[in-house]
Enzyme design. Sequence first.
Site, short mmCIF file in Angstrom:
data_model
loop_
_atom_site.label_atom_id
_atom_site.label_comp_id
_atom_site.label_asym_id
_atom_site.label_seq_id
_atom_site.Cartn_x
_atom_site.Cartn_y
_atom_site.Cartn_z
N ASP A 206 1.69 -5.93 8.94
CA ASP A 206 1.25 -5.87 7.55
C ASP A 206 1.34 -4.38 7.24
O ASP A 206 0.51 -3.59 7.71
CB ASP A 206 -0.20 -6.36 7.41
CG ASP A 206 -0.69 -6.24 5.98
OD1 ASP A 206 -0.21 -5.33 5.26
OD2 ASP A 206 -1.54 -7.03 5.57
N HIS A 207 2.37 -3.99 6.48
CA HIS A 207 2.64 -2.55 6.40
C HIS A 207 1.49 -1.78 5.74
O HIS A 207 1.37 -0.58 5.92
CB HIS A 207 3.98 -2.27 5.72
CG HIS A 207 3.98 -2.44 4.24
ND1 HIS A 207 4.04 -3.66 3.63
CD2 HIS A 207 3.90 -1.53 3.24
CE1 HIS A 207 4.01 -3.50 2.32
NE2 HIS A 207 3.93 -2.21 2.04
N HIS A 269 -2.05 -8.25 2.49
CA HIS A 269 -2.43 -6.84 2.33
C HIS A 269 -3.86 -6.70 1.81
O HIS A 269 -4.67 -5.94 2.35
CB HIS A 269 -1.49 -6.14 1.35
CG HIS A 269 -0.04 -6.28 1.69
ND1 HIS A 269 0.43 -6.25 2.98
CD2 HIS A 269 1.06 -6.43 0.90
CE1 HIS A 269 1.75 -6.38 2.97
NE2 HIS A 269 2.16 -6.50 1.72
C1 BG6 Z 1 5.45 -6.33 0.15
C2 BG6 Z 1 5.66 -7.35 -0.92
O1 BG6 Z 1 4.79 -6.90 1.24
O2 BG6 Z 1 4.66 -5.27 -0.37
C3 BG6 Z 1 6.32 -6.75 -2.15
O3 BG6 Z 1 6.48 -8.40 -0.43
C4 BG6 Z 1 5.52 -5.55 -2.62
O4 BG6 Z 1 6.45 -7.69 -3.18
C5 BG6 Z 1 5.25 -4.60 -1.47
O5 BG6 Z 1 6.26 -4.90 -3.64
C6 BG6 Z 1 4.30 -3.51 -1.90
O6 BG6 Z 1 4.26 -2.52 -0.92
P1 BG6 Z 1 3.87 -1.03 -1.30
O7 BG6 Z 1 3.82 -0.34 0.00
O8 BG6 Z 1 4.93 -0.53 -2.23
O9 BG6 Z 1 2.55 -1.13 -1.98
#
Ligand code: BG6
Length: 518
Positions: A206-207, A269
Site C-alpha cells: 500500500d504505497h 490507503h
Molecule cells: C492509487 C490509486 O492506489 O493511488 C489511484 O489506484 C490514485 O487511483 C493513487 O490516484 C493516489 O496515489 P498518490 O500517491 O498520488 O496519492
Amino acid sequence: MTQTITRTGGAPGGDTNPLRAGVTSSRITDPCNVVFFGASGDLVKRMLMPAMYNLRLEDILPANFGIVGFSRCEWHTEEFRTEMRKSIDEFSRSGPAKDPLWSDFAKRLSFIPGSFDDKEAFAQLRAQLEANDADLGTAANRLFYLSTPPSLFGQIIDMLEEAGLGPNTNKTGWTRIIIEKPFESARALQAEVSKVFDEKAVYRIDHYLGKEPVQDIMALRFANVIFEPLWNRRYIESVQITAAETVGVEERGGYYDNAGALRDMIQNHVMNLLALVAMEPPVSPTADNIRDEKFKVLSALRPMDRSRIMQDTARGQYDAGSIAGKPVPGYRDEPNVNPKSNTETYAAVKLFIDNWRWADVPFFLRSGKRLQRKNSEIAIRFKGIPHRLFGEAGDSIDNNVLVMKIQPEEGVSLRFSAKVPGPKMHIRAVSMDFNYGTGFGVVSAPAYERLIGDAMRGDATLFTRWDAVQQAWEQVMPILETWQNTPDETFPNYSAGSQGPASSDRMFAVEGGEWRKI
Ligand code: BG6
C-alpha cells in the site's frame, strides 16, 4: 545478511543539516533478483524502475543484484534496457541515468517475453534466475513483484510453483512476493496466494505506507509525551482523514469503472491511515507487533449497519469542470468509462471505533478525484475549552486542531488560540507549523523506493497483513453492496475542480461540524 551503514551526516556546523547529523541513512539490502511481472506496464515505467535505479544510486541496492522483466510484450533484453533507460531519464527523481552507474545497472537487466500461462517462458525465467545467481552473485534470493491485474495473480503463482520457483523448492535463498491491492474477491485471491506462499513471504503493498509523513504518524504519537495523553475520546471531538486528488481517471478508465473510490482509495490507503492514527502503542516496533495493533483497531470498527448507510456515507461522481483554469471532461466522458456509469469517483464514510479510547468519536474519511486541490491530511479536532475566560464580543474561540499533512505539503500543523497584541483581550486562531522539507533539508524518497528496499531486506512493517486487509474489506462491503444495488440518480453530482458533492455535508447532521476545506 542485512547490513547497516552509518553515514555521519556531517558535524553540526558542517554543510549538513544538524537535524540529520549522525543518522543512519542507508541500509543495504540482500543480494537478490527482482522479477517484475507486467514489466512493460505503466507502474514499472513510472515508479518501479526509477525506484530500483535510485536504490542503486543511494547504495541501498548492493552491487550483486539482477532485475528480470517478464511480460506479454515482444521485447528482447536490449529493447527492455532501452525502454527502462527512457523511463529512468523521464521519471527518476535524481534526473537522467548517468554512466558509469547506468552501464553497470543495465548489464543486470534481462527480459523474458511470454504470457502468464506460458510454461516455456517460466522455464526461461528459471534459467535466467539461475544464470544470474552464478554470474551476478544474487544468492538464489528472489523477489517477485506482481505488477499485473489481480485477476492474473493466481495464474502467475501457479506457474511459478510449477516451474520450481516457489518458496518451498528454493532451499538456498529466500523467495518473497509483492502484490498490489486486490479489488475483486480479496478472499478468493488470498486463497490462491496462500496455497503457495506463507504469510511471512507475502508483501501486500500500500504505497501510502511508504510515504514519509505517514511513517511519521507513529513517531509523532509515540516519540513525544505531549500528544498521547490527549489522544482519546476525552479530548478529541472528531477525526477527519482526507485523500483528495485533482487528477481524473487518466488512462485507467477501464479499471477504475469497475473499482470506484471506495475500493481504490478508502478500503486500503485511507483505512491504513485510520489504523495508524487510532491504534494502541505497540509493545515494540517489530512488524508483527505494529501490525497486531493495526488489526485490533480495525476489528473494533463498528460494523456498518445497512440502515445507516444513507446518513453515514456519501458518494459522488465528477461532472465536467475546470482544474487550475483548464477545462476537463466529466467522468462519463472519460475513455473506457461506461457513459451511464454508476461508479463513484468520490466516497465519504463516517466510522466509529468501539473501544475504550475512541467510543463515540466520529472518524470522517473521504477521498475523491478531480477535486479542487491535491491534499491528503489527517486532522485531529480537539474538544472546545470547558469554560470561556477571554475574548471580546465577536471573537470565537476555535477548537485546537492538529493536522498531519501528508501531501503535497509534508508536515505537522497545530492550531491554537492566541491573544491579538493590543490593549484588549482579543483572541484569534494561529498555527504552529513544521515542514519536513525545510526542517530536515531533504526531499522525501518516493514511497515505492522505500517499500521495495524493505521487501528486499525482509522488513514487512510497512506492508499490510492479510488479517487487516480482510477487516477493512468487511467494513466497506455493506456500503459497496448498497451502492452497487442502488444507482445514484443524481450522478454526476459535483463539478470537476470543486469541493465534492454537497450531499456529503449531511454526514455531519448528528455530531455537527463540517468538512475541512480541501
Ligand atoms: C492509487 C490509486 O492506489 O493511488 C489511484 O489506484 C490514485 O487511483 C493513487 O490516484 C493516489 O496515489 P498518490 O500517491 O498520488 O496519492
